[in-house]
Scaffold this motif. Sequence first.
Motif: not given
Length: 407
Positions: A170-191
Amino acid sequence: MQNTAETGPDAPIDMTPLLDDPYAAYAALRDAGPVHRITGADGHPAWLVTRYDDVRRALADPRLSLDKRHATPNGYRGFALPPALDANLLNMDPPDHTRVRRLVVKAFTTGRVEALRAPARRIADELLDAMAERGRAELIADYAGPLSIAVICDLLGIPHRDRPDFLAWSDALITPDPSRPELMKEAIGAMLKFYTGLIAAKRAEPGDDLLSDLIAVRDEAAPGEEDDRLTEDELTSLAFLILFAGYESTAHLIGNAVLALLDHPDQLGELQRNPAELPTAVEEFLRFDNPYPVAIRRFPMEDMEIGGVRIPAGESVLLSIASANRDPARFPEPDALDRGRDLSGHLGMGHGIHHCLGAALARLEVVTALEALLGRFPELRLAVPRGDLRHRRALRARGLISLPVAW
């Protein structure tokens, strides 16, 4: 700020004041005009509606669609969610919205929500017990967040072992790190993997929880009603929406409410002496500092006017709940925290057919959280200078990054 509704899409207003000092910025925008051209969070132009009457009418206007298929081609870019997480009520119009909401309401009963009151208080007391020995705490991370996630997970029947992972995603989606966009993609896949597996487990072994009831609604349609049930994507997406939105909004409403009371110690004292007044106070907190300042984007299905401004079909429209709830034309002295004011018609939980489905649960959680906190720590105070507090810089979310307190 100037009214840019007449200057066209090539001259959107500066967004910095709306992110840094939103209520002052909204006041200036309301004075300048009812509708303004801005650059949205997706980098595309949008129309921002600021005055109460216009926002309230627009929230219930059937010409304003939530379905992204009505957006202008290449004119909107939101979360890149897979269909199994995106097929939810925030992207639907009637008749699909009517069908899905009716089915969800069958499982989201008043009795089920009320049954969470005692467990919510037990969780709140346990969290406060852990905080009490230290004499200080970070209220979002130590109290509001864990309480909110525990209650919504209990509602859905999510095992304790899975909750820490959900918080990280949730934190990866709510406050994404613009320098590491892959974190959001990984979080979506994991969810997506998590929800798919959870639904399979609940199918195999149903429990006394909301998700099991939603699965039954999906799988056990009566003869002749097979076309009137949830699709598998709708089921998965609903679980995602209830958990994700329910956790974030309630946690930040608790934080915003506590800060409002710390800023108004006289009202803090009154509620400590009279906790029965907390339900009314929560309505004022929803008006005064809502965790969702802007309603979910909408797309006109035809050219239309809002506040006398022509908006072309398919362009993004943002309805400012925060600005409407501070409109002096509807709420006199709107920047004052006033539990005695007429709170009928506030838009803190939305309006119309998209009124928040989890409103009753959110109210129960916030009342429970505040009652337990104020009763336990009568000398609650900020542990840092007021000027050190920071909110997330986001147009559509209003929450504190942290709230250090002591007693």
